[in-house]
Write a protein that holds these residues in place. Structure first.
Motif, PDB file in Angstrom:
ATOM      1  N   GLY A 129      71.748  44.269  -6.558  1.00  0.00           N
ATOM      2  CA  GLY A 129      71.027  43.651  -5.442  1.00  0.00           C
ATOM      3  C   GLY A 129      71.277  42.157  -5.449  1.00  0.00           C
ATOM      4  N   LEU A 130      71.723  41.625  -4.313  1.00  0.00           N
ATOM      5  CA  LEU A 130      71.930  40.172  -4.214  1.00  0.00           C
ATOM      6  C   LEU A 130      70.703  39.577  -3.537  1.00  0.00           C
ATOM      7  CD1 LEU A 130      75.672  40.047  -3.054  1.00  0.00           C
ATOM      8  CD2 LEU A 130      74.756  40.108  -5.383  1.00  0.00           C
ATOM      9  N   LEU A 131      70.037  38.673  -4.238  1.00  0.00           N
ATOM     10  CA  LEU A 131      68.752  38.170  -3.773  1.00  0.00           C
ATOM     11  C   LEU A 131      68.825  36.714  -3.333  1.00  0.00           C
ATOM     12  CD1 LEU A 131      67.555  40.764  -4.871  1.00  0.00           C
ATOM     13  CD2 LEU A 131      65.887  39.435  -6.128  1.00  0.00           C
ATOM     14  N   GLY A 132      67.922  36.360  -2.432  1.00  0.00           N
ATOM     15  CA  GLY A 132      67.831  34.981  -1.977  1.00  0.00           C
ATOM     16  C   GLY A 132      67.421  34.980  -0.519  1.00  0.00           C
ATOM     17  N   ALA A 133      66.842  33.848  -0.066  1.00  0.00           N
ATOM     18  CA  ALA A 133      66.357  33.799   1.314  1.00  0.00           C
ATOM     19  C   ALA A 133      67.521  33.789   2.301  1.00  0.00           C
ATOM     20  CB  ALA A 133      65.478  32.575   1.515  1.00  0.00           C
ATOM     21  N   SER A 134      68.698  33.463   1.835  1.00  0.00           N
ATOM     22  CA  SER A 134      69.797  33.293   2.764  1.00  0.00           C
ATOM     23  C   SER A 134      71.127  33.491   2.028  1.00  0.00           C
ATOM     24  CB  SER A 134      69.691  31.873   3.310  1.00  0.00           C
ATOM     25  OG  SER A 134      70.587  31.674   4.320  1.00  0.00           O
ATOM     26  N   VAL A 135      71.305  34.701   1.514  1.00  0.00           N
ATOM     27  CA  VAL A 135      72.388  34.988   0.569  1.00  0.00           C
ATOM     28  C   VAL A 135      73.780  34.630   1.101  1.00  0.00           C
ATOM     29  CG1 VAL A 135      73.581  36.897  -0.563  1.00  0.00           C
ATOM     30  CG2 VAL A 135      71.097  36.791  -0.607  1.00  0.00           C
ATOM     31  N   THR A 136      74.013  34.967   2.381  1.00  0.00           N
ATOM     32  CA  THR A 136      75.374  34.780   2.893  1.00  0.00           C
ATOM     33  C   THR A 136      75.697  33.309   3.142  1.00  0.00           C
ATOM     34  OG1 THR A 136      74.499  35.283   5.070  1.00  0.00           O
ATOM     35  CG2 THR A 136      75.634  37.061   3.918  1.00  0.00           C
ATOM     36  N   GLN A 137      74.711  32.431   2.947  1.00  0.00           N
ATOM     37  CA  GLN A 137      75.005  31.010   3.116  1.00  0.00           C
ATOM     38  C   GLN A 137      75.527  30.359   1.839  1.00  0.00           C
ATOM     39  OE1 GLN A 137      71.539  30.369   5.575  1.00  0.00           O
ATOM     40  NE2 GLN A 137      72.584  28.599   6.407  1.00  0.00           N
ATOM     41  N   HIS A 138      75.671  31.146   0.795  1.00  0.00           N
ATOM     42  CA  HIS A 138      76.305  30.612  -0.410  1.00  0.00           C
ATOM     43  C   HIS A 138      77.724  30.184  -0.021  1.00  0.00           C
ATOM     44  CE1 HIS A 138      78.116  30.316  -4.331  1.00  0.00           C
ATOM     45  NE2 HIS A 138      76.927  30.452  -4.891  1.00  0.00           N
ATOM     46  N   PRO A 139      78.137  28.932  -0.358  1.00  0.00           N
ATOM     47  CA  PRO A 139      79.456  28.464   0.109  1.00  0.00           C
ATOM     48  C   PRO A 139      80.615  29.332  -0.379  1.00  0.00           C
ATOM     49  CG  PRO A 139      78.430  26.904  -1.431  1.00  0.00           C
ATOM     50  CD  PRO A 139      77.394  27.913  -1.087  1.00  0.00           C
TER      51      PRO A 139
ATOM     52  N   VAL B 173      70.425  39.862  -8.812  1.00  0.00           N
ATOM     53  CA  VAL B 173      71.014  38.555  -9.099  1.00  0.00           C
ATOM     54  C   VAL B 173      70.569  37.588  -8.007  1.00  0.00           C
ATOM     55  CG1 VAL B 173      73.150  37.316  -9.574  1.00  0.00           C
ATOM     56  CG2 VAL B 173      73.075  39.765  -9.823  1.00  0.00           C
ATOM     57  N   GLU B 174      70.060  36.457  -8.409  1.00  0.00           N
ATOM     58  CA  GLU B 174      69.648  35.447  -7.431  1.00  0.00           C
ATOM     59  C   GLU B 174      70.878  34.613  -7.068  1.00  0.00           C
ATOM     60  OE1 GLU B 174      66.961  32.452  -8.903  1.00  0.00           O
ATOM     61  OE2 GLU B 174      66.118  32.093  -6.921  1.00  0.00           O
ATOM     62  N   VAL B 175      71.277  34.718  -5.814  1.00  0.00           N
ATOM     63  CA  VAL B 175      72.508  34.048  -5.370  1.00  0.00           C
ATOM     64  C   VAL B 175      72.210  32.626  -4.895  1.00  0.00           C
ATOM     65  CG1 VAL B 175      74.432  34.202  -3.740  1.00  0.00           C
ATOM     66  CG2 VAL B 175      73.492  36.275  -4.744  1.00  0.00           C
ATOM     67  N   VAL B 176      71.111  32.493  -4.165  1.00  0.00           N
ATOM     68  CA  VAL B 176      70.694  31.169  -3.685  1.00  0.00           C
ATOM     69  C   VAL B 176      69.187  31.045  -3.860  1.00  0.00           C
ATOM     70  CG1 VAL B 176      72.528  30.991  -1.937  1.00  0.00           C
ATOM     71  CG2 VAL B 176      70.334  31.994  -1.314  1.00  0.00           C
ATOM     72  N   ARG B 177      68.729  29.821  -3.911  1.00  0.00           N
ATOM     73  CA  ARG B 177      67.275  29.595  -3.912  1.00  0.00           C
ATOM     74  C   ARG B 177      66.961  28.671  -2.741  1.00  0.00           C
ATOM     75  NH1 ARG B 177      64.394  28.400  -9.581  1.00  0.00           N
ATOM     76  NH2 ARG B 177      65.543  30.315 -10.055  1.00  0.00           N
ATOM     77  N   SER B 178      65.914  29.006  -1.984  1.00  0.00           N
ATOM     78  CA  SER B 178      65.529  28.313  -0.761  1.00  0.00           C
ATOM     79  C   SER B 178      66.505  28.623   0.366  1.00  0.00           C
ATOM     80  CB  SER B 178      65.416  26.804  -0.960  1.00  0.00           C
ATOM     81  OG  SER B 178      64.730  26.245   0.146  1.00  0.00           O
ATOM     82  N   CYS B 179      66.340  27.957   1.484  1.00  0.00           N
ATOM     83  CA  CYS B 179      67.208  28.172   2.633  1.00  0.00           C
ATOM     84  C   CYS B 179      67.342  26.834   3.339  1.00  0.00           C
ATOM     85  CB  CYS B 179      66.592  29.219   3.564  1.00  0.00           C
ATOM     86  SG  CYS B 179      67.498  29.365   5.114  1.00  0.00           S
ATOM     87  N   PRO B 180      68.568  26.446   3.706  1.00  0.00           N
ATOM     88  CA  PRO B 180      68.757  25.121   4.296  1.00  0.00           C
ATOM     89  C   PRO B 180      68.367  25.042   5.772  1.00  0.00           C
ATOM     90  CG  PRO B 180      70.856  26.271   4.156  1.00  0.00           C
ATOM     91  CD  PRO B 180      69.832  27.174   3.543  1.00  0.00           C
ATOM     92  N   GLU B 181      68.025  26.177   6.380  1.00  0.00           N
ATOM     93  CA  GLU B 181      67.820  26.194   7.830  1.00  0.00           C
ATOM     94  C   GLU B 181      66.532  25.512   8.277  1.00  0.00           C
ATOM     95  OE1 GLU B 181      70.031  27.277  10.156  1.00  0.00           O
ATOM     96  OE2 GLU B 181      71.339  27.339   8.412  1.00  0.00           O
ATOM     97  N   MET B 182      65.522  25.575   7.463  1.00  0.00           N
ATOM     98  CA  MET B 182      64.243  24.947   7.763  1.00  0.00           C
ATOM     99  C   MET B 182      63.653  25.338   9.129  1.00  0.00           C
ATOM    100  SD  MET B 182      65.309  21.329   6.115  1.00  0.00           S
ATOM    101  CE  MET B 182      63.770  20.501   5.910  1.00  0.00           C
TER     102      MET B 182
END
Ligand code: SF4
Length: 539
Positions: free
Chosen positions: A274-284, A228-237
């Protein structure tokens, strides 16, 4: 063999029965089935096309395939790993399709490609494709097929020119590239006619329903996993990071509309999530998601999380993972040096890193893996000592927790502020230095191959002239020695390895992807680069 493997698939979508005049299309993954079917991107494109009744799709992998049409109109490739280009060329030949786009005629299918490698920098591979899809597939794929339908009976040239006018569709052969000299920099990139847009804009999907597995199979590399895609991209830059810069803006899947319905669907056919994404735990709403998965009805669910931001490693997260068959967690810290972390915009304090180790241990995990990087612009030898000290401090703070430091070399990536920097020639020595100072202290150090980083940098900053080199290395093998041998053979005809890999490029230089617009304009990338250099100069 193929039928036995495909029969083990559990589909989570309903394919349409193709109409009589549906477009015969082959969708390939240039690697083995077990690798390809584990790619969420491949699954999504396949199911999207299979749900259209005007497309008759067959899947092709390097080892197995579905029944292929006798007369195919479109052949597509999902490309997630650079060196799979060799398999693309082999598959094209096996289908009796010329490997260079310019050699294809009216009787050949259109060859398209998409996926992370081509979206980042398609240029080294541009001569092999008729069509390249840039960006998120959600809307792009349907507009590609819809546009193709309009010109399906036209000649090849009309098809390509019409497709070129569709946002996100890049037709490499409709752009000419001029060079200052055979082995010099690019002088100009121009469309061949006024009908072709001078710049192709990468497409961005802005919805809050993100993707999830459309097929679950025990034959996947991650056996029977539902992703499952939880987030797309990452805000950290972080200034080097393609996973963030190329895919901005940061988007999160809606808990109610996307994540929960997907998980409910998936967990009916498997118990591996599987939880997918560049920065999964940053989902609000990540704590709510975790609470949802922690329900007793999901007690037997095995959970994997792709990536965790260091300062989100709480004891609760570690406990949930430990209870669900995950013994180890990976965090990316890049460097133990505060200075280097500030240069790359990694907003992470030393105390957060130490605390992550403590929380991992409290939660019951047995191991913590860290990702680091050497050769970051501005890094000095004293910064390596800071990394050694950080690892030792973690060991002291969380005794018994197995610590591993995986370490790569900085590789410049297109569309990031660090795209102008070359690879640091000292990087290999720096990897050896860390090895020498960490191993005796009981810290597992896993350096990524330096030679592989050099090849990655070459392909990451390559231009179209590399297609000739790739044809040679295809026969020589995929070691760095093979690439060097090919460069020798082409000496004077293309730039040398140093030009692509090690040289810092001038900001005025025309980049190979200058005509392909990513999420941020060049002026913003330069601003971020300037900020990074100001930090470096302040130390
Ligand atoms: S936190 Fe990780 S994924 Fe996000 S920008 Fe930094 S390196 Fe990239």
């Amino acid at each position: 063999m193929s039928a036995a493997i495909f029969s083990q698939e559990k589909l989570l979508f309903t394919p349409q029965t193709p109409k009589n005049d549906a477009i015969p299309l082959i969708f390939a993954f240039p690697n083995e089935y077990t690798v390809g079917i584990t790619s969420l991107g491949y699954q999504i494109v396949w199911s999207t096309l299979a749900m259209r009744e005007d497309v008759d799709i067959s899947r092709l992998f390097t080892d197995i395939h579905e029944t292929l049409p006798r007369s195919v109109e479109i052949v597509g490739f999902s490309v997630s790993w650079e060196l799979d280009y060799v398999n693309i060329l082999n598959l094209l030949e096996s289908l009796s399709i010329p490997i260079f786009s310019q050699d294809r005629t009216e009787c050949h299918p259109l060859v398209f490609g998409g996926g992370p490698v081509l979206t980042a920098n398609p240029e080294p591979f541009a001569d092999f494709f008729d069509v390249i899809l840039l960006g998120d597939g959600e809307n792009l794929l349907d507009s590609f097929i819809d546009t193709y339908q309009q010109v399906r009976n036209a000649d090849r040239k009309t098809k390509l020119i019409t497709l070129a006018q569709t946002p996100g569709i890049y037709i490499p052969s409709l752009y000419t590239v001029e060079y200052h000299s055979n082995d010099g920099a690019i002088a100009a990139i121009q469309p061949v006619s006024s009908e072709v847009p001078p710049v192709v804009q990468k497409q961005t999907y802005r919805g809050n329903i993100l993707s999830a597995s459309t097929v679950v199979t025990p034959k996947a590399a991650w056996e029977s996993i539902f992703m499952v895609e939880v987030v797309r991209s990452c805000p950290e830059m972080c200034r080097f990071c393609l996973a963030s810069y190329l895919t901005l803006p940061f988007r999160t899947a809606s808990l109610e509309a996307s994540l929960i319905p997907a998980i409910e669907r998936g967990l009916q056919v498997t118990n591996r999530l599987g939880l997918l994404g560049a920065s999964v735990t940053q989902h609000p709403e990540f704590p709510d998601l975790l609470a949802y998965i922690n329900q007793s009805k999901y007690d037997d669910v095995r959970l994997s999380i792709a990536s965790v931001r260091t300062n989100t490693v709480t004891p609760e997260l570690a406990k949930t993972l430990a209870q669900r068959d995950t013994k180890s967690l990976t965090i990316a810290v890049e460097s133990g040096s505060e200075k280097v972390r500030r240069i790359i915009n990694k907003k992470l304090a030393q105390a957060d890193i130490i605390q992550a180790a403590i929380n991992a241990k409290i939660g019951g995990l047995s191991a913590l893996k860290l990702y680091g990087m050497v050769g970051i612009p501005g890094e000095e030898n004293t910064d390596l000592d800071a990394t050694v000290e950080m690892m030792l401090a973690m060991k002291k703070a969380a005794p018994g927790l197995k610590l591993t430091l995986g370490c790569s070399t900085f590789v410049p990536k297109s569309h990031t502020p660090f795209q102008w920097f070359g690879v640091n020639q000292q990087a290999e020595k720096r990897l050896q230095y860390l090895q020498k100072n960490l191993k005796p202290k009981g810290i597992d150090f896993r350096p990524e191959s330096y030679n592989w980083s050099v090849i990655q940098a070459l392909l990451s900053r390559g231009d179209r002239r590399l297609s000739r080199l790739l044809i040679l290395t295809r026969n020589f093998g995929d070691s760095l020695g093979s690439y060097k041998r090919a460069f020798k053979e082409l000496k004077g005809e293309i730039p040398d390895l140093d030009f692509y890999v090690y040289t810092d490029w001038s900001y005025e230089q025309i980049l190979p992807w200058q005509h392909l617009q990513g999420p941020l304009p060049q002026s913003t990338l330069l601003k971020h680069l300037k900020e990074a250099m100001e930090v470096k100069d302040s130390y």
